[in-house]
Design an enzyme around this catalytic site. Structure first.
Site, PDB file in Angstrom:
ATOM      1  NE  ARG A 193      -0.679   1.283  -4.326  1.00 59.15           N
ATOM      2  CZ  ARG A 193       0.726   0.726  -4.456  1.00 59.15           C
ATOM      3  NH1 ARG A 193       1.755   0.691  -5.753  1.00 59.15           N
ATOM      4  NH2 ARG A 193       1.358   1.006  -2.866  1.00 59.15           N
ATOM      5  CB  SER A 197      -4.454   4.101   4.330  1.00 61.10           C
ATOM      6  OG  SER A 197      -3.097   3.191   4.331  1.00 61.10           O
ATOM      7  CG  ASP A 239      -0.057   5.873   4.075  1.00 59.65           C
ATOM      8  OD1 ASP A 239      -0.095   5.777   5.481  1.00 59.65           O
ATOM      9  OD2 ASP A 239      -0.943   6.198   3.760  1.00 59.65           O
TER      10      ASP A 239
END
Length: 469
Positions: free
Chosen positions: A79, A141, A195
């Site tokens: 994203r 992550s 994250d």
């Protein structure tokens, strides 16, 4: 109707998955010992929880303003976010999701980051901010060793990635180089974080008492705020600030034997059939990626011992599916059926129809299946509550907010309560805690780190200007 003896047999059968108080105490002690090892300069190499330094030492006040970019890479999609911080803990965001094909997942590192830079360029042009100099926070992550806020050496790929020429390389430098190869792209990548750190920062934006970040989704990990004097591996040049966020990487807890007393044959089977055998032991016992598979293994043995589906005409068919189709029970099923109760059991029956093509399932078998699922989920929540207690006590503040994100926590209606059961038992009486659901921690948190870095830079720039006057 199930007889009392049948239910008693099932409870006894599942007893090894219901940790005793003594087992939970031992889990707490083992975890706290691993945290101490992870923080120590001489003991870190022997720790399963590596307690990685994130170099995030400044925290949001809620008064941040301006536009910032975030890049969130942690799976087969990534994203890009444009976050507009407006002060008073308010923020607006625009998000676009990009797919990664098998080509990018198994390409070279240069090809992967060139593709990401291309998508970044498209995004800022679409949002008409391509002429603005944009700070970017990068949520990455995957296991890394950070040597600075924007520098991180990749330890290993997970989640299906296998890009060549990247393990052992500085991911921050690779992204910066890809951005530099795009003419006209004015983006400054200022921070890399995972994250959990993003989740903590996102919640700290709304409540400065957020000292812990937790992810309970496909994977499971946590971070927390530590005093710099307790971080023996931290270079002295970073000790002018009192605190730093530690990425615990607790999914690896148990690789040194810390959870052996809770490890069942089901857990052993899951581990032996995983792509990373012997690694991420704690994560395999508590996270969404594995809970459905644990239920499949437990149900298979329960059927073979005539505890479930004993009178079902399709018993052999069910056994064949459970034997031959690993992962046929998805973890989301455990959340879907959590509120199903009564004589009709429509949600459990729907699962049986989808997985086994079984119509008109016996209500007793529905009840037993739900009980098995609840035992697996409760074990996960209880174990995570114990390890969270260790972090709350380690933080040592009178009140700590735990910022939480992840599909398991979001979707299972009882998970929060299962964690609180053991948190309430193991958190020191002098400390209080609460949990806060993160608002897009991995995205917004990355932008907030970028904003805090930018704020710190502008403050230092202003101070230097005054000193020169």
């Amino acid at each position: 109707m199930s007889t009392t003896s049948e239910l008693t047999r099932l409870r006894e059968f599942l007893n090894e998955l219901i940790p005793s108080e003594d087992q939970l105490v031992r889990l707490y002690q083992n975890f706290c010992a691993q945290i101490r090892k992870g923080l120590g300069s001489k003991t870190n190499k022997d720790a399963s929880t590596k307690c990685y330094l994130t170099y995030v030492q400044d925290f949001p006040t809620g008064n941040e303003t301006g536009k910032y970019l975030a890049l969130d890479l942690g799976g087969s999609k990534f994203r890009v976010l444009l976050i507009h911080l407006k002060g008073d803990s308010e923020a607006e965001q625009i998000t676009k999701i990009y797919d990664l094909t098998e080509r990018e997942l198994h390409s070279t590192g240069v090809e992967l980051f060139d593709y990401i830079a291309k998508c970044l360029h498209e995004f800022v042009c679409e949002q008409k901010v391509d002429n603005e100099h944009m700070p970017l926070g990068f949520t990455f992550s995957f296991p890394c060793v950070q040597t600075g806020l924007s520098r991180a050496t990749l330890v290993r790929w997970t989640k299906g990635f296998n890009c060549s020429d990247t393990v052992g390389e500085d991911i921050g430098l690779m992204l910066k180089a890809a951005i530099a190869r795009r003419p006209g792209l004015r983006i400054d990548m200022v921070a890399i974080l995972n994250d959990t750190t993003g989740t903590q920062m996102s919640c700290a934006h709304r409540n400065p008492s957020c000292h812990i970040g937790l992810i309970v989704g496909t994977g499971c990990n946590a971070c927390y705020t530590e005093k710099v004097e307790n971080c023996e591996r931290l270079d002295s040049k970073y000790k002018d600030k009192p605190k730093i966020i530690i990425n615990v990487e607790w999914g690896a807890f148990g690789e040194k034997g810390g959870v052996d007393h809770l490890f069942t044959d089901y857990d052993r089977n899951v581990d032996q059939n995983s792509i990373n055998r012997g690694s991420q032991i704690f994560e395999k016992m508590v996270s969404g990626m594995y809970m459905g598979e644990l239920v499949r293994l437990i149900l298979l043995r329960a059927v073979n011992e005539n505890l479930v589906f004993a009178q079902c005409k399709l018993r052999k068919h069910i056994t064949d599916i459970l034997t031959k189709k690993p992962h046929c029970i998805e973890t989301k099923v455990l959340s879907d059926i959590a509120n199903d109760r009564g004589d009709d059991w429509p949600l459990v029956k729907d699962v049986f129809k989808q997985v086994f093509n079984l119509n008109n399932a016996d209500p007793d078998d529905c009840m037993k299946f739900k009980f098995i699922c609840d035992v697996v989920v409760k074990r996960s929540g209880n174990m995570i509550g114990v390890t969270l207690s260790g972090l709350v006590n380690k933080v040592g503040e009178s009140f700590s907010v735990i910022g939480v994100d992840g599909t398991v926590y979001r979707c299972h209606p009882n998970f929060d309560g299962y964690m609180r059961e053991t948190l309430d038992r193991f958190v020191d009486k002098d400390y209080k805690y609460d949990m806060m659901l993160s608002e897009d921690g991995s995205g917004r948190g990355a932008a907030l780190v970028a904003a805090v870095v930018h704020r710190d830079y502008m403050e230092r720039k202003s101070l230097n200007a005054k000193l020169r006057q």
